[in-house]
Write an enzyme that holds these catalytic residues in place. Structure first.
Site, short mmCIF file in Angstrom:
data_model
loop_
_atom_site.label_atom_id
_atom_site.label_comp_id
_atom_site.label_asym_id
_atom_site.label_seq_id
_atom_site.Cartn_x
_atom_site.Cartn_y
_atom_site.Cartn_z
N HIS A 1 37.40 39.82 41.11
CA HIS A 1 38.51 39.98 40.15
C HIS A 1 38.05 40.57 38.80
O HIS A 1 38.60 41.58 38.36
CB HIS A 1 39.23 38.63 39.97
CG HIS A 1 40.05 38.52 38.73
ND1 HIS A 1 41.16 39.30 38.51
CD2 HIS A 1 39.92 37.73 37.63
CE1 HIS A 1 41.68 38.99 37.33
NE2 HIS A 1 40.95 38.05 36.77
N HIS B 1 35.34 37.94 31.43
CA HIS B 1 36.51 37.36 30.76
C HIS B 1 36.88 35.95 31.22
O HIS B 1 37.57 35.25 30.51
CB HIS B 1 37.72 38.29 30.85
CG HIS B 1 38.47 38.24 32.15
ND1 HIS B 1 38.24 39.11 33.17
CD2 HIS B 1 39.44 37.40 32.57
CE1 HIS B 1 39.04 38.83 34.18
NE2 HIS B 1 39.79 37.79 33.85
N GLU C 1 35.80 29.66 30.42
CA GLU C 1 36.67 28.55 30.83
C GLU C 1 35.91 27.25 31.11
O GLU C 1 36.26 26.20 30.63
CB GLU C 1 37.44 28.94 32.09
CG GLU C 1 38.47 30.01 31.85
CD GLU C 1 39.55 29.58 30.88
OE1 GLU C 1 40.06 28.46 31.06
OE2 GLU C 1 39.84 30.34 29.94
N ASP C 2 34.87 27.38 31.91
CA ASP C 2 34.26 26.19 32.48
C ASP C 2 33.32 25.44 31.54
O ASP C 2 33.38 24.24 31.42
CB ASP C 2 33.52 26.55 33.78
CG ASP C 2 34.39 27.40 34.67
OD1 ASP C 2 35.60 27.12 34.72
OD2 ASP C 2 33.87 28.35 35.28
N ASP D 1 43.32 42.38 33.08
CA ASP D 1 43.25 41.12 33.82
C ASP D 1 44.60 40.88 34.51
O ASP D 1 44.68 40.61 35.70
CB ASP D 1 42.93 40.00 32.82
CG ASP D 1 43.04 38.61 33.42
OD1 ASP D 1 42.63 38.44 34.59
OD2 ASP D 1 43.54 37.71 32.72
N ASP E 1 72.01 60.58 39.78
CA ASP E 1 72.70 61.82 39.53
C ASP E 1 71.78 62.82 38.86
O ASP E 1 72.18 63.88 38.45
CB ASP E 1 73.85 61.47 38.57
CG ASP E 1 74.93 62.48 38.70
OD1 ASP E 1 74.81 63.30 39.62
OD2 ASP E 1 75.88 62.43 37.89
MN MN Z 1 41.27 36.72 34.96
#
Ligand code: MN
Length: 719
Positions: free
Chosen positions: A60, A84, A88-89, A151, A271
């Site tokens: 990804h 990116h 998060e983790d 993303d 049209d």
């Molecule tokens: Mn992502």
């Protein structure tokens, strides 16, 4: 199992080398190497993770990076796209990224993560605009938005794997938030794909029906469109002009939107045939326009010169609509190659790598350069105002955007506080607010708000605006509402107090206001130049007129020496203080009197009565103005939270303050303020302001605190 993993690894290596060879077309080798290093880091961070599609997670970010590479974005954006999702983790990821890849990449990745955390919940259409602005406002670096768009585009491409409800939510967000942002940044190609995928996911049925209708129509029209194309090409050649002519397919979502918004049928929308002509120079645009207007008659009022007057996102083209000999209209766009490129990728065109110019890569500078470029075009066109309003403000907003717990978004000026938000929601909410929760944490009302926060205002039915709010609110609405409320309140309170003071004064002479003849009152009002009885009472309440002076006038007494009532045999009743009189009765900060204390009132011009403790040092200063004293006492039922100062000498031990705080809380009191000063190694002196109910309550608290081993001494401070 092992074989699957090997295949996956091979696939991911294939994806990254494919990306790198694309990058080599426009980046320096060392920059491509940096991107590859980011890939190794990302691959390790996402090791073992899979997407809902079943693919290894790293596919990804590589795909998102590829989308940016196709727009020829700089290598830092590409690295940020690859990284990116790693932040998060782990909480330390940002520092880790900074030390591995530099501040800039770390900031980009962090910015994307922050955007991913806010979610668009509201159903109201007007809220979508605010949400878009919020996203832009949260972004210091416009590349963050570009990474986020890439993303989102890849997520949309792989949306099929999700549950239908989730799919629809993401599709709606894409159509309402991301596609319009892409449009605003002039990124047409990306916007069209987002719209197409969003439309399909959101309304699969409508998409299918329209698609098959379009396919049928295309078959019928193929012959006509070819004839038109050929006659245009021939005409251009006859005139000695060069240009590429393309038949243009209308996009499903734009057909759908036209049908929905303009209430047209499919055949009415269809049209129209669409043709695009790409030429070499601006000059050629106009010459080609002349040639085709000569070939087919233009429809009056449909010609638009976006070359001379570009759209606010920098889009340039000539648009015209022609009558064709086949009973259909032909929509024509004429533009240069360069304009076409800008129309494709918009703001991203600005990061096009230029060899040898890699020095000035401050992203904000570049975004501003892009804006300046568009501004320049607009200035030539003579309508830079539109530009300023639409683009600049959108990209660099001066406002903050916050959520209510219901998901509504409010736009406020920078520096706004919780009180500003409360008044923005509703005047009543503002007037009754007592505290706020930001992202579920309780904060004081003066707290500044920042983009993307969820702010809950806590109200209490009896609460009233506080004059101190005027020191920190920034919105005109909050300011004027607070002022208005206080003015009304002070007026009413001063009338009530004035009436009590005058009555008390009259009672000393064996009279009351009710007993004074109306004629006499009118005479006194005239004498003092009061417009009404209320105005007179308010003036007494505020301390601008002494009650004794008015009393004498009422009774027609000429006595001018010491106030008669002080000598009078009739014992005068002291004025009872409830503690709830409001702004016209204030408790002196020097000695902080509380119910149960022996007190003294002092009339202060414009402020009403200030209450002091009888043993306050400052009282001595008033000795020379006995006419300004007011005999007061606490009403037995006086209630509320009264601030009082105490000084403690406590042991220097860990947790001392917490012990005191919990002990105070247990006794149903509050600590409003604490000041600490080091005394010596053993003891610390603390100055605390507590809020208590009365003298007895304070005594209990002090007794309990004194019993704690950590407290050596405690005493009340009065001035
Ligand atoms: Mn992502």
């Amino acid at each position: 199992m092992v074989r699957v993993r090997q295949e996956e690894e091979q696939q991911s290596i294939f994806l990254i080398s494919d990306l790198c060879s694309l990058l080599e077309e426009y980046l320096e080798p060392e920059q491509v190497a940096e991107v590859y290093r980011a890939y190794l880091f990302g691959a390790e961070a996402h090791e073992g993770q899979h997407r809902v599609t079943g693919e290894p997670y790293i596919y990804h970010p590589i795909a998102a990076a590829r989308i940016l590479a196709e727009m020829h974005m700089d290598h830092k954006s590409i690295m940020a796209a690859i990284l990116h999702d790693v932040i998060e983790d782990t909480p330390t990821a940002k520092e880790q990224l900074a030390s591995n890849f530099g501040e800039e990449v770390a900031e980009l990745v962090d910015g994307v993560s922050k955007l991913s955390h806010i979610q668009f919940e509201s159903k109201a259409e007007a809220q979508a605009e605010n949400f878009r602005k919020m996203m832009l406002a949260m972004t210091q670096d416009i590349r963050v938005i570009l990474v986020k768009l890439a993303d989102r585009l890849h997520n949309m491409r792989t949306l099929g794997a999700l549950r239908p409800d989730k799919r629809r939510r993401i599709a709606r967000e894409t159509l309402e938030i991301y596609a319009p942002i892409a449009q605003r940044l002039g990124m047409n190609t990306l916007r069209l794909e987002l719209e197409e995928l969003g439309f399909f996911a959101m309304y699969p049925m409508r998409h299918r029906i329209l698609k098959s209708a379009l396919k049928k129509a295309r078959g019928n029209r193929k012959e006509i469109i070819t004839k038109i194309e050929i006659s245009i090409v021939e005409r251009l050649r006859e005139e000695g002009m060069s240009g590429q002519v393309f038949g243009r397919e209308k996009h499903l979502y734009s057909i759908y939107k036209k049908m929905r918004d303009k209430n047209l049928s499919f055949s009415e929308v269809m049209d129209m045939f669409a043709i695009r002509i790409i030429v070499d120079t601006v000059d050629m645009c106009y010459r080609v326009l002349g040639a085709i207007h000569n070939l087919y008659k233009p429809v009056p009022g449909r010609f638009k010169d976006y070359v001379a007057i570009p759209k606010s996102n920098g889009y340039q083209s000539l648009h015209t609509v022609l009558f064709s000999p086949y009973g259909v209209f032909i929509e024509v766009q004429i533009r240069t190659d360069e304009m076409h490129h800008v129309a494709d990728v918009g703001i991203a065109a600005h990061w096009l790598y230029k060899s040898g110019k890699s020095g000035s890569n401050s992203a904000q500078v570049r975004a501003r350069e892009w804006l300046r470029g568009v501004l320049e075009i607009q200035r030539h066109a003579g309508n830079s105002m539109e530009f300023l309003e639409n683009v600049k403000i959108d990209l660099f907003p001066e406002e903050v955007y916050v959520f209510t717990p219901m998901g509504d978004i409010f736009e406020l000026p920078r520096g706004s506080t919780a009180v500003d938000l409360a008044y923005a929601v509703h005047t009543d909410i503002g007037n009754q607010c007592v505290a706020a929760k930001i992202d579920r944490r309780l904060v004081p009302l003066r707290t500044h708000l920042y983009n993307g926060q969820t702010v809950e205002i806590i109200t209490s039915p009896g609460a009233q605006p506080n004059p101190a709010w005027l020191d920190f609110v920034v919105t005109a609405k909050a300011r004027s509402n607070i002022r208005h409320f206080l003015k009304n309140l002070k007026h009413e309170e001063s009338i009530t107090l004035g009436k009590r003071l005058l009555d008390k004064s009259l009672t000393a002479y064996g009279s009351t206001l009710e007993q004074i003849p109306k004629k006499q009152i009118v005479k006194v009002l005239k004498e003092f130049k009061f417009k009404s009885e209320d105005e007179m009472l308010a003036s007494i309440g505020l301390g601008n007129h002494l009650p004794i002076v008015v009393t004498r006038a009422m009774l027609g007494t000429k006595e001018k020496r010491t106030p008669l009532w002080r000598k009078s045999k009739t014992p005068s009743q002291p004025l009872a203080i409830r503690g709830t009189e409001g702004t016209v009765v204030t408790l002196a900060k020097c000695c902080r009197p509380i119910p149960g204390d022996r007190i003294l009132g002092f009339v202060s011009k414009g402020r009403g009565i200030v209450i002091h403790n009888q043993d306050c040092k400052n009282v001595a200063d008033f000795r020379n103005h006995p006419e300004k004293w007011i005999d007061v006492e606490w009403e037995p039922t006086a209630s509320g939270d009264f601030p009082v100062d105490v000084r403690l000498l406590v042991a220097n031990k860990r947790g001392t303050l917490a012990t005191i705080a919990s002990s105070v809380a247990q006794m149903d009191a509050n600590i409003e303020n604490v000041n600490m000063e080091e005394r010596d190694g053993m003891y610390t002196s603390l100055n605390m302001t507590l809020t208590v109910k009365d003298r007895q309550h304070l005594a209990t608290i002090m007794r309990n605190l004194r019993s704690l081993a950590i407290i050596k001494r405690i005493n009340r401070v009065k001035g």
